[in-house]
Design an enzyme around this catalytic site. Structure first.
Site, PDB file in Angstrom:
ATOM      1  N   ASP A   1      -6.191  -3.741  -2.232  1.00 58.52           N
ATOM      2  CA  ASP A   1      -4.850  -3.536  -1.628  1.00 58.52           C
ATOM      3  C   ASP A   1      -3.874  -4.965  -1.024  1.00 58.52           C
ATOM      4  O   ASP A   1      -4.721  -5.745  -0.108  1.00 58.52           O
ATOM      5  CB  ASP A   1      -5.041  -2.856  -0.059  1.00 58.52           C
TER       6      ASP A   1
ATOM      7  N   SER B   1       1.156  -0.455   0.263  1.00 52.76           N
ATOM      8  CA  SER B   1      -0.031   0.232   0.277  1.00 52.76           C
ATOM      9  C   SER B   1       0.995   1.180   0.541  1.00 52.76           C
ATOM     10  O   SER B   1       1.966   1.389  -1.165  1.00 52.76           O
ATOM     11  CB  SER B   1      -0.800  -0.944   1.142  1.00 52.76           C
TER      12      SER B   1
END
Length: 247
Positions: free
Chosen positions: A192, A51
């Site tokens: 993610d 991320s």
């Protein structure tokens, strides 16, 4: 034989600014004790990120014309300071009408995608100066999707860096899932990487065991396929968000 150095950067949204501050201190020490022009990307043999950590990893591994690190970590700190609020901020109105992201994603993807495109342009994964490991999750095949720059010389494993960063940042309820395409044309539906590895340190270790560093880095002082005794791992988090529980 020199140690293989790994850097692992956690996810955490706008709290990536904490990571940048820690990395700036490390870089400043390198500039004091090694050379004034030292940049982090030239000192680590593999950088892993999930991320927001993957975005920072990509910044410090961007190449200049000599295949050295183009940016100081100060560039990442400036990006978060100047653009972070625009990318990650949830408006008061959105919090009010959509508090848990149930109606739609809480943050517009447009600001994120524009800033990634402005910063990375058409930079390809294979062009990063060192091996990297960037995490994401394939929602169609229900398995991890790991992006490896040292494998990206294969067209099937090469992607635009901006697309990889968009995929690893697609946190459910905050950003929409994303479909990205490899240079070969294969399409992946991703979210993610923090969904399964917000701290990618163990992923970085496992990946490093498979990398012939001496060959990839053209440095025979490094071990091919290093063992744990050959490695130094620095893992940096983004802190813990503490909220009151109201009853």
């Amino acid at each position: 034989m020199k140690k293989t150095t790994l850097l692992s950067l956690d996810g955490g949204g706008i709290r990536g600014i904490i990571t940048c501050i820690i990395l700036r201190y490390i870089e400043e020490q390198l500039q004091i004790y090694d050379k004034p022009s030292a940049k982090l990307g030239d000192y680590f043999d593999l950088v892993a990120g999930s991320s927001t950590g993957a975005l920072i990893a990509a910044i410090i591994l961007c190449p200049d014309e000599h295949r050295k690190a183009k940016y100081s970590i100060q560039k990442g700190l400036e990006l978060y300071s100047e653009k972070g609020g625009n990318i990650f901020q949830v408006s008061f109105w959105e919090k009010l009408i959509n508090p848990f992201g149930l109606l739609n994603e809480k943050i517009s993807q447009e600001a994120l995608e524009k800033n990634l495109n402005d910063f990375f342009g058409n930079l390809e994964l294979k062009e990063l100066i060192k091996p990297c490991l960037i995490t994401s999750y394939d929602i169609e095949n229900r398995r991890a999707k790991l992006f490896n720059s040292w494998k990206a010389n294969l067209i099937t494993d090469n992607f635009y860096v901006k697309d990889v960063c968009r995929a690893t940042s697609a946190a459910p309820t905050y950003f929409t899932p994303v479909q990205i395409k490899s240079m070969y044309g294969q399409i992946f539906s991703l979210i993610d990487g923090g969904m399964f590895a917000n701290n990618p340190a163990l992923c970085a270790y496992a990946e490093a065991r498979k990398v012939p560093f001496a060959e990839v880095l053209k440095n025979h002082q490094k071990a091919n396929y290093p063992t744990v005794n050959d490695m130094i791992i620095i893992s940096i988090g983004t802190g813990i968000e503490s909220k009151k529980i109201f009853v």
